[in-house]
Scaffold this motif. Structure first.
Motif, mmCIF file in Angstrom:
data_model
loop_
_atom_site.group_PDB
_atom_site.id
_atom_site.type_symbol
_atom_site.label_atom_id
_atom_site.label_comp_id
_atom_site.label_asym_id
_atom_site.label_seq_id
_atom_site.Cartn_x
_atom_site.Cartn_y
_atom_site.Cartn_z
ATOM 1 N N LEU A 118 -42.563 26.149 -48.957
ATOM 2 C CA LEU A 118 -41.313 27.032 -48.859
ATOM 3 C C LEU A 118 -40.224 26.604 -47.850
ATOM 4 O O LEU A 118 -39.139 26.630 -47.941
ATOM 5 N N ILE A 119 -40.856 26.434 -46.477
ATOM 6 C CA ILE A 119 -39.889 26.141 -45.587
ATOM 7 C C ILE A 119 -39.530 24.983 -45.642
ATOM 8 O O ILE A 119 -38.183 24.599 -45.549
ATOM 9 N N ARG A 171 -38.552 23.493 -48.436
ATOM 10 C CA ARG A 171 -37.357 23.508 -49.554
ATOM 11 C C ARG A 171 -36.214 24.224 -48.934
ATOM 12 O O ARG A 171 -35.214 23.687 -49.271
ATOM 13 N N LEU A 172 -36.487 25.310 -48.398
ATOM 14 C CA LEU A 172 -35.388 26.227 -47.831
ATOM 15 C C LEU A 172 -34.674 25.161 -46.751
ATOM 16 O O LEU A 172 -33.285 25.220 -46.654
#
Lengths: 260, 480
Positions: free
Chosen positions: B328-329, B331-332
């Motif tokens: 997630l990190i 991707r963000l």
């Protein structure tokens, strides 16, 4: 009114049963520690749901931010917390100060801050993060009216959170409540704290109002005080000099005489 | 129809001079170094622009990046050259002639003309390309690129070419014309060489695909990127490593290249994840990748690798959850920018605004300090949000040295009901820029205050009364 709510809940259960065993009827909750509040909510706030927090007034923004941080600490149980905000929020509400989170009992090392350039990017990032089951809690800070956050967007967030089981706190500051798919909606305002010696302000206190709840009555108000050492909310003592009663025996004649 | 002559000007010693002229202008007898007035008198239709050195440099760097297709040893030779180390590479393009033909074709597509030379050392190649001779010894002495006076001196002494100089003993040249002249001569003659400093360090893991016909569809290019990702993953498996950074380069047939970089917070060998990050990256571009006349080479490099042993998933799902957060990190960070997703790291100082450092979450870092541990039973002493810079407020205090009685912030008055303070925080006098120990910076007196409605603020008075006649008040932070 009460009857219809129960009826609806029963119908929902039946529907869930028909739709298949995917959705467990028994959802996990986390207790806030405030007895009356937990009792009213049936054991605490639900995990895997969206909880909307509104600042009661513009000046209550900082208190709402702090209240969200405390709930996130409780919901995450030491797991990673993602805090999403926009550049504008950084300007209006100030930058995040990690020692302050440590002072509330949180672990700044478990926190990841995400800065989005605008509200649209913020919601997109929030939708991605809500799908991530590894997160302990997600805080999304929205300032102003935020027209992109409509019913569709909030339903999308709610569905994603429900599937991943991650708890999402949607902070709405300087905003008016509108239609949304949130499980609960709260108005948060600061309350005068307990006086310590030399007229020093005590631990943070809040006055919260349950504006709306999907499955249950709403409109109640509570007064909460944050206890950092227990990582839980307390029922604040009434203002004024109060003599504590011993908890293990009934109020004795001594106690009565003191209070008289 | 003949082309309109074109020239660029720059300021030399407060006078405007022509810095560069195009071929049409050269044919009409114009040359660099003339004044624009003279040039216009000769060629009235001349078009003149200001020279933009930064843009020239960016353009040269873009061309240099495109040359990575020939060899990893590419060096920008400012202001107008590129040096390629083609040892062992030329045969891939059909020998040196084939290589030159390929470069010329691509430059022609960009509307650029070029001169080239092959030589054993970068110095000789530099001089030969600019003076268009085949033999180093036939080069004029100007190719030494000495100061104008030194070149003039050489010419006056009757030394016109490098050959003339090479015939003389080096010691005599050094004695009469200076060590610089001797040094430059040694460089040209190949007695001293230097290695090429590549612009981009060659990546340890690399996969590429060349196309006989340029590919114009972006979807197909992305599909190829997926295949290349799978290929790099196989290479990574062999060395038991994972990639922290992936760089995709789309080489257009006209010689330009568009590099895209994605980073991961943990070493990875997951091809699908890498492709997803690239898709995220492309989606976030303000200008989409333009295939132009098509891509004829796609390359995926892994510049940063870290050891990664084969992992076994745990039953309780611990590492799987960590991996989800890491993904997630990534991707963000890819979508929002690497500096927008941060972790906070403690810094050992007592100045409130310097107590934390926000570092990109994709970087892994080991903290050197620890977060302050609050004392049990005490209310929070530090606010959750801090304003940087602190916001000025108007304060009325009962006594000059005392806590605020009421204050105005953002056009709203707040009555102070409870307060605690002052907490005195002195400045870092040992870090004063002027180094004057007896004149330290202003001391701040911090107060934790609460207004009638229960809002809690952190305010300070900047300076004591014996430090400053009228110290200002600032709101620094907001408590929960």
């Amino acid at each position: 009114m009460r009857e219809s709510v129960d009826h609806l809940a029963m119908l929902r259960q039946q529907l869930a049963w028909i739709a298949g065993g995917e959705r467990s009827v028994e959802v996990a909750r986390f207790a806030t520690g405030h007895k009356a509040l937990d009792a009213a909510l049936g054991g605490g706030l639900m995990r895997g749901r969206v909880h909307e927090l509104f600042a009661a007034e513009a000046d209550d923004s900082a208190s709402s931010l702090g209240f969200a941080a405390m709930l996130a600490i409780q919901a995450a149980l030491g797991g990673p917390i993602l805090w999403l905000k926009t550049d504008e929020a950084e300007r209006r509400g100030g930058g995040f100060h990690a020692p302050g989170l440590a002072e509330l009992g949180g672990d700044p090392d478990a926190l990841v801050l995400g800065l989005a350039p605008d509200a649209k990017a913020l919601l997109k990032a929030a939708a991605d993060a809500a799908r991530c089951a590894g997160l302990g809690a997600l805080i999304v800070e929205c300032w102003g009216k935020c027209p992109v956050l409509d019913l569709t967007a909030s339903r999308r967030l709610a569905l994603a959170a429900e599937q991943s089981g991650m708890t999402l706190f949607l902070l709405r500051l300087e905003a008016e409540p509108g239609p949304s798919a949130a499980d609960t909606r709260w108005a948060v305002s600061a309350a005068p704290s307990r006086v310590l010696e030399a007229n020093a302000p005590g631990p943070p206190q809040f006055e919260i109002e349950l504006l709306r709840r999907r499955a249950g009555p709403s409109g109640m108000r509570w007064r909460l005080e944050w206890d950092r050492d227990r990582l839980a909310f307390n029922e604040p003592a009434l203002p004024g000099a109060v003599v504590p009663l011993p908890s293990h025996r009934p109020a004795s004649a001594d106690g009565l005489r003191l209070s008289a | 129809m003949p082309e309109t002559p074109l020239a660029f000007t720059e300021k030399v010693k407060a006078a405007l001079r022509l810095a560069a002229v195009d071929q049409a202008a050269t044919a009409l007898g114009l040359a660099a170094g003339m004044t624009p007035a003279d040039a216009r008198a000769r060629v009235p239709e001349l078009i003149v622009f200001d020279r933009d050195e930064a843009a020239d440099r960016v353009w040269l760097e873009r061309i240099a990046d495109g040359c990575i297709r020939y060899t990893p040893m590419v060096e920008v030779d400012s202001p107008d050259g590129i040096i390629l180390g083609v040892t062992g590479c030329a045969h891939l393009f059909g020998g040196e002639e084939g290589l030159v033909a390929d470069v010329e074709k691509r430059m022609a597509e960009l509307g650029m003309s070029m001169r080239h030379a092959f030589a054993a050392t970068p110095f000789a190649a530099h001089a030969l390309a600019r003076f268009q001779t085949t033999e180093v010894r036939q080069l004029p002495v100007a190719s030494l690129e000495l100061e104008p006076e030194a070149t003039q001196g050489l010419l006056r002494a009757g030394l016109k070419t490098i050959n003339d100089m090479a015939a003389r003993p080096m010691a005599a040249i050094a004695a009469r014309f200076g060590g610089e002249a001797a040094q430059a001569l040694r460089h040209l003659l190949g007695e001293i060489s230097r290695p090429i400093t590549p612009r981009i360090k060659p990546a340890p893991i690399l996969a590429e695909r060349r196309f006989a016909e340029p590919v114009a569809r972006t979807e197909y290019a992305l599909e190829t990127l997926g295949e290349l990702a799978a290929e790099t993953v196989r290479q990574l498996e062999q060395v038991e490593a994972g990639g922290r950074q992936f760089e995709a380069a789309f080489f257009r047939s006209d010689g330009l290249v568009r590099p895209l970089v994605v980073e991961t917070s943990q070493p990875t060998r997951n091809a699908a994840l890498v492709v997803r990050l690239f898709e995220e990256r492309i989606e976030g571009l303000s200008d989409p990748i333009d295939p132009g006349f098509g891509f004829d080479l796609i390359r995926l490099a892994v510049p940063v690798i870290e050891p990664l042993a084969a992992a076994q998933l745990k039953l309780e799902g611990g590492p799987a959850k960590d991996a989800e957060v890491a993904a997630l990190i990534d991707r963000l960070s890819t979508r929002l920018g690497r500096n927008r997703v941060r972790r906070l790291v403690p810094v050992d100082t007592h100045i409130p605004e310097q107590m934390q450092l926000a570092l990109p979450a994709v970087e892994s870092c080991v903290p050197v300090a620890a977060w302050p541990v609050p004392e049990p039973g005490e209310p929070p002493m530090r606010p959750l949000h801090l304003f940087d810079p602190p916001q000025p407020i108007e304060v009325i205090a009962e006594v000059p040295d005392g806590p605020p009685y009421r204050f105005r912030w953002r056009r709203v008055f707040h009555e102070v009901r409870r307060f605690e303070g002052p907490e005195r925080i002195a400045s870092l006098w040992w870090k004063r820029r002027d180094g004057e120990v007896d004149r330290p910076g202003l001391t701040r007196d911090y107060y934790r205050i609460e207004d009638a409605r229960g809002r809690r603020f952190w305010v300070f008075r900047h300076g004591l009364y014996d430090e400053k006649p009228d110290p200002g008040w600032y709101l620094h932070g907001l408590f929960a």
